[in-house]
Design a protein around this motif. Sequence first.
Motif, PDB file in Angstrom:
ATOM      1  N   PRO A 158     110.676 -18.065 -42.396  1.00 30.37           N
ATOM      2  CA  PRO A 158     109.538 -17.783 -43.282  1.00 30.37           C
ATOM      3  C   PRO A 158     109.781 -16.622 -44.230  1.00 30.37           C
ATOM      4  CG  PRO A 158     108.984 -17.394 -40.952  1.00 30.37           C
ATOM      5  CD  PRO A 158     110.306 -18.071 -40.979  1.00 30.37           C
ATOM      6  N   GLU A 159     110.613 -15.661 -43.825  1.00 31.14           N
ATOM      7  CA  GLU A 159     110.874 -14.514 -44.688  1.00 31.14           C
ATOM      8  C   GLU A 159     111.790 -14.864 -45.854  1.00 31.14           C
ATOM      9  OE1 GLU A 159     112.408 -11.595 -42.068  1.00 31.14           O
ATOM     10  OE2 GLU A 159     110.590 -11.492 -40.844  1.00 31.14           O
ATOM     11  N   ASP A 160     112.480 -16.002 -45.787  1.00 26.57           N
ATOM     12  CA  ASP A 160     113.407 -16.395 -46.861  1.00 26.57           C
ATOM     13  C   ASP A 160     112.811 -17.450 -47.789  1.00 26.57           C
ATOM     14  OD1 ASP A 160     115.146 -14.744 -45.501  1.00 26.57           O
ATOM     15  OD2 ASP A 160     116.119 -16.376 -44.425  1.00 26.57           O
ATOM     16  N   LEU A 161     111.663 -18.011 -47.421  1.00 28.15           N
ATOM     17  CA  LEU A 161     111.112 -19.148 -48.171  1.00 28.15           C
ATOM     18  C   LEU A 161     110.699 -18.767 -49.587  1.00 28.15           C
ATOM     19  CD1 LEU A 161     109.010 -21.092 -45.513  1.00 28.15           C
ATOM     20  CD2 LEU A 161     110.923 -21.972 -46.853  1.00 28.15           C
ATOM     21  N   GLN A 162     110.097 -17.592 -49.767  1.00 25.46           N
ATOM     22  CA  GLN A 162     109.609 -17.215 -51.088  1.00 25.46           C
ATOM     23  C   GLN A 162     110.747 -17.120 -52.090  1.00 25.46           C
ATOM     24  OE1 GLN A 162     106.543 -17.126 -52.168  1.00 25.46           O
ATOM     25  NE2 GLN A 162     107.238 -16.584 -54.221  1.00 25.46           N
ATOM     26  N   ASP A 163     111.857 -16.500 -51.658  1.00 24.63           N
ATOM     27  CA  ASP A 163     113.008 -16.382 -52.545  1.00 24.63           C
ATOM     28  C   ASP A 163     113.555 -17.761 -52.913  1.00 24.63           C
ATOM     29  OD1 ASP A 163     115.099 -14.853 -53.898  1.00 24.63           O
ATOM     30  OD2 ASP A 163     116.429 -15.602 -52.339  1.00 24.63           O
ATOM     31  N   LEU A 164     113.630 -18.671 -51.918  1.00 30.14           N
ATOM     32  CA  LEU A 164     114.092 -20.029 -52.184  1.00 30.14           C
ATOM     33  C   LEU A 164     113.134 -20.752 -53.125  1.00 30.14           C
ATOM     34  CD1 LEU A 164     115.969 -22.450 -51.614  1.00 30.14           C
ATOM     35  CD2 LEU A 164     114.524 -22.978 -49.644  1.00 30.14           C
ATOM     36  N   ARG A 165     111.827 -20.570 -52.903  1.00 29.25           N
ATOM     37  CA  ARG A 165     110.823 -21.255 -53.722  1.00 29.25           C
ATOM     38  C   ARG A 165     110.944 -20.853 -55.190  1.00 29.25           C
ATOM     39  NH1 ARG A 165     106.845 -19.842 -50.823  1.00 29.25           N
ATOM     40  NH2 ARG A 165     107.000 -21.594 -49.392  1.00 29.25           N
ATOM     41  N   GLU A 166     111.163 -19.570 -55.435  1.00 28.15           N
ATOM     42  CA  GLU A 166     111.291 -19.091 -56.813  1.00 28.15           C
ATOM     43  C   GLU A 166     112.531 -19.676 -57.488  1.00 28.15           C
ATOM     44  OE1 GLU A 166     111.310 -14.893 -56.416  1.00 28.15           O
ATOM     45  OE2 GLU A 166     109.180 -14.735 -55.890  1.00 28.15           O
ATOM     46  N   LYS A 167     113.643 -19.706 -56.759  1.00 26.28           N
ATOM     47  CA  LYS A 167     114.873 -20.266 -57.330  1.00 26.28           C
ATOM     48  C   LYS A 167     114.724 -21.759 -57.593  1.00 26.28           C
ATOM     49  CE  LYS A 167     118.190 -16.957 -55.420  1.00 26.28           C
ATOM     50  NZ  LYS A 167     119.383 -16.767 -54.574  1.00 26.28           N
ATOM     51  N   ARG A 168     114.068 -22.491 -56.655  1.00 22.65           N
ATOM     52  CA  ARG A 168     113.900 -23.936 -56.802  1.00 22.65           C
ATOM     53  C   ARG A 168     113.056 -24.266 -58.018  1.00 22.65           C
ATOM     54  NH1 ARG A 168     110.892 -26.390 -53.850  1.00 22.65           N
ATOM     55  NH2 ARG A 168     111.712 -28.480 -54.051  1.00 22.65           N
ATOM     56  N   GLU A 169     111.947 -23.546 -58.190  1.00 19.68           N
ATOM     57  CA  GLU A 169     111.051 -23.843 -59.305  1.00 19.68           C
ATOM     58  C   GLU A 169     111.757 -23.679 -60.639  1.00 19.68           C
ATOM     59  OE1 GLU A 169     107.726 -21.303 -58.738  1.00 19.68           O
ATOM     60  OE2 GLU A 169     106.868 -22.489 -57.084  1.00 19.68           O
ATOM     61  N   THR A 170     112.512 -22.603 -60.770  1.00 24.40           N
ATOM     62  CA  THR A 170     113.246 -22.368 -62.018  1.00 24.40           C
ATOM     63  C   THR A 170     114.309 -23.440 -62.242  1.00 24.40           C
ATOM     64  OG1 THR A 170     112.903 -19.984 -61.786  1.00 24.40           O
ATOM     65  CG2 THR A 170     114.635 -20.702 -63.289  1.00 24.40           C
ATOM     66  N   ALA A 171     115.064 -23.767 -61.190  1.00 19.95           N
ATOM     67  CA  ALA A 171     116.158 -24.738 -61.323  1.00 19.95           C
ATOM     68  C   ALA A 171     115.633 -26.149 -61.552  1.00 19.95           C
ATOM     69  CB  ALA A 171     117.039 -24.698 -60.081  1.00 19.95           C
ATOM     70  N   LEU A 172     114.538 -26.536 -60.880  1.00 18.77           N
ATOM     71  CA  LEU A 172     113.996 -27.884 -61.048  1.00 18.77           C
ATOM     72  C   LEU A 172     113.493 -28.101 -62.469  1.00 18.77           C
ATOM     73  CD1 LEU A 172     112.059 -28.333 -57.674  1.00 18.77           C
ATOM     74  CD2 LEU A 172     114.177 -29.448 -58.351  1.00 18.77           C
ATOM     75  N   GLU A 173     112.903 -27.058 -63.050  1.00 18.29           N
ATOM     76  CA  GLU A 173     112.429 -27.179 -64.432  1.00 18.29           C
ATOM     77  C   GLU A 173     113.593 -27.392 -65.394  1.00 18.29           C
ATOM     78  OE1 GLU A 173     110.192 -23.711 -65.272  1.00 18.29           O
ATOM     79  OE2 GLU A 173     108.512 -24.234 -63.938  1.00 18.29           O
ATOM     80  N   ARG A 174     114.689 -26.718 -65.164  1.00 16.39           N
ATOM     81  CA  ARG A 174     115.837 -26.806 -66.071  1.00 16.39           C
ATOM     82  C   ARG A 174     116.805 -27.914 -65.685  1.00 16.39           C
ATOM     83  NH1 ARG A 174     118.282 -20.915 -66.216  1.00 16.39           N
ATOM     84  NH2 ARG A 174     119.492 -21.874 -67.892  1.00 16.39           N
ATOM     85  N   GLY A 175     116.692 -28.420 -64.458  1.00 19.30           N
ATOM     86  CA  GLY A 175     117.594 -29.477 -64.006  1.00 19.30           C
ATOM     87  C   GLY A 175     119.026 -29.015 -63.837  1.00 19.30           C
ATOM     88  N   LEU A 176     119.206 -27.739 -63.498  1.00 22.56           N
ATOM     89  CA  LEU A 176     120.548 -27.180 -63.361  1.00 22.56           C
ATOM     90  C   LEU A 176     120.849 -26.884 -61.893  1.00 22.56           C
ATOM     91  CD1 LEU A 176     120.533 -24.659 -66.352  1.00 22.56           C
ATOM     92  CD2 LEU A 176     121.528 -26.952 -66.282  1.00 22.56           C
ATOM     93  N   PRO A 177     122.116 -26.957 -61.497  1.00 19.17           N
ATOM     94  CA  PRO A 177     122.470 -26.648 -60.102  1.00 19.17           C
ATOM     95  C   PRO A 177     122.182 -25.189 -59.775  1.00 19.17           C
ATOM     96  CG  PRO A 177     124.449 -26.919 -61.439  1.00 19.17           C
ATOM     97  CD  PRO A 177     123.299 -27.328 -62.298  1.00 19.17           C
ATOM     98  N   PHE A 178     121.915 -24.924 -58.505  1.00 12.55           N
ATOM     99  CA  PHE A 178     121.674 -23.554 -58.062  1.00 12.55           C
ATOM    100  C   PHE A 178     122.026 -23.473 -56.586  1.00 12.55           C
ATOM    101  CE2 PHE A 178     117.870 -25.772 -56.930  1.00 12.55           C
ATOM    102  CZ  PHE A 178     117.350 -25.144 -55.820  1.00 12.55           C
ATOM    103  N   GLU A 179     122.055 -22.253 -56.052  1.00 11.55           N
ATOM    104  CA  GLU A 179     122.371 -22.055 -54.641  1.00 11.55           C
ATOM    105  C   GLU A 179     121.568 -20.886 -54.099  1.00 11.55           C
ATOM    106  OE1 GLU A 179     126.378 -19.303 -54.740  1.00 11.55           O
ATOM    107  OE2 GLU A 179     126.645 -21.486 -54.938  1.00 11.55           O
TER     108      GLU A 179
END
Length: 666
Positions: free
Chosen positions: A259-280
């Motif tokens: 649960p402590e890592d989810l927010q950071d993942l959520r922020e990265k996912r939202e940005t990457a999904l909008e742009r359609g670019l790979p991320f990690e």
Amino acid sequence: MSGALWLWRTGYEHVGQRRSRPRGGTVLGAFAIYYPEPKTPTPLDQSIIDQLTHIASITVERQRSQEALTSALDEIRRSEAKLRQVIDTIPTLAWCNLSDGPNEFLNKKWHEYTGLSPEESHGWGWQVAFHPEDLPSLMGKWRELLISGDPGEMEARLRRHDGVFRWFLIRVEPLRDQTGKVIRWYGTSTDIQELKQTEEKLRDDERELRRITDAIPQAIVVLGPAGEPLFANQTTLDYTGLTADDVVIPGFRERIFHPEDLQDLREKRETALERGLPFEAEIRALRNDGEYRWFLIRYNPFRNEQGQLTRWYATGTDIDDRAKAEDRTRNENLALREQIDRDSMFEDIVGSSESLRKVLRQVAKVAPSDSTVLILGETGTGKELIARAIHKRSARAERAFIAVNCAAIPPSLIACELFGHEKGAFTGATQRRLGRFEAANGGTVFLDEVGDLPPDVQIALLRVLQEREIERVGSNGPIPLDVRVLAATHRDLNALVAEGEFREDLLYRLTVVPIEIPPLRERLADIPLLVEYFIDRFGKRVGKKFTTIDKKSLKLFEGYNWPGNVRELQNVIERAVILCERETFSLEESWLKREAPARFARPEPLNGVLVKQEKQIIEAALAESNARISGTAGAAAKLGLPSRTLDSKIKRLKINKYKFKLPPEI
């Protein structure tokens, strides 16, 4: 008869006669009542006339209603014939069923396709046109629609006139009257064979893809364009303990990621999904045994031939060992830098006195166990050397040895230093940091000056010793640890317990095996060996070599009280090595004059009288100070002695200082 009433319909040929077929209409009947002229009808006659008139009017009205009904039915039949004609011209299979389910008619296209005649398919006969394997589910769905009265659709294989079965999509709509009652069901059947074949091919491709991904020994999750999980490979399922159905249920990420890592993942996912670019992202994933491990998750988009994003492929690589090794290395490097920066005695223990050999025998016995050890002794006696000796002779020798000087760290920072903190735990905590205990996992933590720990950290340390787990600052999740704890102090912990400054239960946990290191003044036989050792060590460092030691200087060393113990001896020799210009090592006598008087340089055994007097003086000072040792009002200040020296005398003289502590006032 006394009178006559004539009733006829236009077209009767003879009045008073009953004719079977009147002209232009249906026979209603004829009645005749004769009256002799000019006789007036009696009341009875009038009643009969009224009744006959009423009967005649009802008969006429019924005839008219019958004609209207016949006309309406004729119109319906004509409309129905037109409707059937329209349905027959529709270029798809269409049909009409009665309200309770059986077929009323099927259009021409349906009969041509199936090769069944209207007689064969009428009622429930149409069922023979469907594949036997599909019929049970088809009829089950049909019965549900009959009960609910709702429109619906079904898929089933319909037999063509040449015996070939093809998939059809069957859509059904109810027809209702003005009251809302279903009076007919109308439907169409559309050929979807090519669509089903395409879907089947996609399913085959997906099954093949799953077989391939299941064979890969790496966690893989396939997601939809919006990032929704579609399926996970067997490696992922085995690791998490989830089923394939669990993957597509909402909350998949919340169930497996920390649960402590989810927010950071959520922020990265939202940005990457909008742009359609790979991320990690690096994130902790929950294993089926309840343990979190660090993973590197890489998300890569997949696009079709038109460039549309159709899938995301997420691969997870276990980096837990690497992450923990990096944290350990970082903390060990920090500890090493601190170690190098200090002028400490991290060399082998030097000495051959009986008091020192006794300590080393204790070290040899306690080292192989995992018991907690409390090392007692004055400042500078080499408590950390003993702790390192215990670690090197233990089964943990190949793992980390992390030393922490509790007195050198501000009380507000000691908890973070020992137990670590999470990102955002306080202002300035921009990232997660492991504490010294986690860095030493599998090894040994040495807590020097443990008597200086603040109360809240004492509670946390007690939990480490009892439960073998910690909690980082800013976190609510316990972290299990495998760490051996060694502690040391120059303070009297029993006195601190009596003064309420140290927890008694923690003291019990720390003193599983106590080891007391004698001060240097009680190791006079070790002083020549230590002097030679340090002269050689510091001489090599500055490029000097001494052939002899000045005898006067050696006597000064042996006659001095050494309140700073071995550390003070080390510092004095280092200074002398730097300043000496000859090959004979010598010492400035003035360097030692500021210390204790010469009569204390080499303590001689006191006779019984002197021992008794010294004991009485110390007890009087303890009584006057209410058993307090240190501080301006303490016994040490009253006697003009360092508190550590007074502690040593109290122990040597076996004085019970607690009996001089007055009970609290009521």
